[in-house]
Design a protein around this motif. Sequence first.
Motif, short mmCIF file in Angstrom:
data_model
loop_
_atom_site.label_atom_id
_atom_site.label_comp_id
_atom_site.label_asym_id
_atom_site.label_seq_id
_atom_site.Cartn_x
_atom_site.Cartn_y
_atom_site.Cartn_z
N ASP A 1 -15.75 0.40 13.31
CA ASP A 1 -14.53 0.24 14.12
C ASP A 1 -13.30 0.91 13.52
OD1 ASP A 1 -16.00 -1.28 15.91
OD2 ASP A 1 -15.47 -3.19 14.96
N PHE A 2 -13.42 1.38 12.28
CA PHE A 2 -12.25 1.95 11.59
C PHE A 2 -12.51 3.37 11.08
CE2 PHE A 2 -12.49 -2.64 10.91
CZ PHE A 2 -11.30 -3.07 11.44
N ARG A 3 -13.66 3.94 11.44
CA ARG A 3 -14.04 5.23 10.85
C ARG A 3 -13.07 6.33 11.23
NH1 ARG A 3 -19.01 4.82 11.86
NH2 ARG A 3 -19.49 4.00 9.79
N ASP A 4 -12.69 6.40 12.49
CA ASP A 4 -11.75 7.45 12.91
C ASP A 4 -10.40 7.27 12.22
OD1 ASP A 4 -13.70 8.45 14.54
OD2 ASP A 4 -12.95 7.49 16.37
N LEU A 5 -9.98 6.03 12.09
CA LEU A 5 -8.71 5.74 11.42
C LEU A 5 -8.76 6.21 9.97
CD1 LEU A 5 -5.91 4.28 11.64
CD2 LEU A 5 -7.08 2.24 10.79
N ALA A 6 -9.86 5.90 9.28
CA ALA A 6 -10.00 6.29 7.88
C ALA A 6 -10.05 7.81 7.74
CB ALA A 6 -11.27 5.67 7.30
N GLY B 1 -7.58 10.29 5.58
CA GLY B 1 -8.16 11.02 4.46
C GLY B 1 -8.84 10.13 3.45
N LEU B 2 -9.55 9.12 3.92
CA LEU B 2 -10.19 8.15 3.02
C LEU B 2 -11.70 8.33 3.08
CD1 LEU B 2 -8.08 5.02 4.00
CD2 LEU B 2 -7.65 6.66 2.17
N GLY B 3 -12.33 8.41 1.89
CA GLY B 3 -13.77 8.63 1.84
C GLY B 3 -14.57 7.44 1.37
N ALA C 1 0.87 -1.18 0.00
CA ALA C 1 0.00 0.00 0.00
C ALA C 1 0.90 1.23 0.00
CB ALA C 1 -0.93 0.01 1.20
N PRO C 2 1.58 1.49 -1.12
CA PRO C 2 2.63 2.50 -1.14
C PRO C 2 2.17 3.93 -0.88
CG PRO C 2 2.12 1.74 -3.36
CD PRO C 2 1.41 0.82 -2.42
N SER C 3 0.88 4.21 -1.09
CA SER C 3 0.42 5.59 -0.95
C SER C 3 -0.44 5.83 0.29
CB SER C 3 -0.37 6.01 -2.20
OG SER C 3 0.44 5.95 -3.35
N LEU C 4 -0.71 4.79 1.04
CA LEU C 4 -1.45 4.96 2.29
C LEU C 4 -0.48 5.28 3.42
CD1 LEU C 4 -4.04 2.03 2.08
CD2 LEU C 4 -4.50 4.48 1.87
N PRO C 5 -0.90 6.06 4.41
CA PRO C 5 0.01 6.41 5.51
C PRO C 5 0.46 5.18 6.30
CG PRO C 5 -2.12 7.55 5.72
CD PRO C 5 -2.22 6.67 4.55
N ASP C 6 1.66 5.24 6.84
CA ASP C 6 2.20 4.10 7.59
C ASP C 6 1.32 3.75 8.78
OD1 ASP C 6 4.33 3.89 5.86
OD2 ASP C 6 5.70 5.07 7.11
N TYR D 1 -1.79 3.94 9.08
CA TYR D 1 -2.98 3.21 8.64
C TYR D 1 -2.63 1.76 8.32
CZ TYR D 1 -7.27 2.08 6.14
OH TYR D 1 -8.44 1.49 5.74
N ASN D 2 -1.54 1.57 7.56
CA ASN D 2 -1.12 0.21 7.21
C ASN D 2 -0.82 -0.61 8.46
OD1 ASN D 2 -1.32 0.67 4.43
ND2 ASN D 2 0.76 1.49 4.33
N GLU D 3 -0.18 0.02 9.45
CA GLU D 3 0.15 -0.71 10.68
C GLU D 3 -1.11 -1.07 11.45
OE1 GLU D 3 2.75 1.95 12.66
OE2 GLU D 3 4.42 1.67 11.23
#
Length: 409
Positions: A227-232, A236-238, A181-186, A188-190
Amino acid sequence: MRAFGMQEQTADAAATDGDLRALFGQSTAVFATFTGPDQVVETADPAFLTTFGEDGASLSTLLDEVYRTGEARVRRDVRVLMGSGPDAREVFFDLTCEPRRDDGGEVLGVRVIGVETTQVKHAQRLMAEHRALLEQIARQAPLTEVLDGMARCIEELAPEELFVSVLLAEPDGLHLRHGAAPSLPDFYNEAIDGIATGEGVGSCGTAAHRREPVIVTDIATDPFWDDFRDLAERAGLGSCWSTPILARDGGLLGTFAMYHPTARVPQENDFALIRVFAGTAALAIERHHNEVARQAAEAQVESARAALAEAVRAERELRAEAEQRAEAAAELTAQMRVAAAVQAKTPHPEFCQLGGRAGCALPAEIKVADSWGDSAWGCAAHVEEILIHVPSVFIASEELGGLAAYLNR
């Protein structure tokens, strides 16, 4: 069977063509005519006016050359920047410019016919990128390298901004691990590394559980993302739509997700990108699994081979040791027989009789005998040696003093 195969190939080709059209759209044709040395627009279709403007000023140099020389000119991949700011995009055209003449052959103006080649260039790039990925898979490049390159390729080819993520299924199929996931923030991936597969676990966990695509057009309101809304939101994910990556036997290999920064409904070009690359991801992951299994099998074979070699070596050592003991036993038995003959004259000799050809100057302390009735006197060291190597020999001192001397030496 052959006819069926041809039908399959035709269907695959048609599907590929359809995906390319969905990705890059239809080519646009443009047409215009110009009059006089000043190249005044006489007629033009809407596509030409939209692309080159009402006066075609961007083509003035080419038009002047054709008008002046009276010779046709062909230009390939003419670049045109349409729009401005963040909405600007580049397009390419192949243009043919021909002189227009009167009945006397004099040049009156120029005719322009063009076909957009943007779609062709993008399709060629897509095929080149896809071919490069297949070559990476064929040469067994690291899986992370293949998946990362695929994700970047899709992000660059997509007409709108998006972020690609590939999660890999653990062997039990119950959890998903980070793949690329090269363009997602670290952060988020973690955070999603190791998420469970199950109904309502975001887009990817649900898609893996259902074994079917899951489309979430608005992360801010969809219950799958509770469970992931705040993380998203932090990332910056819509919106997110996820597709399971399946092996040829139907087993779960992972998920392929496309995120967008805003809430939106997927377009046909999004599905086309998924169709083009989901199979490639499956091929890469399956090839990786096969390679890991092959290496594990080779390691097992090598381990078994090493264990066998060690067993053979140990067996040879034991055999050699047994042969040495047999030789020692034979020699010691012979010594006892010689000593037994001597005892007829000297029942208790002064020195050890078990020293062999080299002899032994130590006192004879312990008497030993064998089941044949032969006996001899020896020192503690030589008695111990004969007891170890000759199973039928036992301590036979007529008085316990000899045995005590041996035990308390």
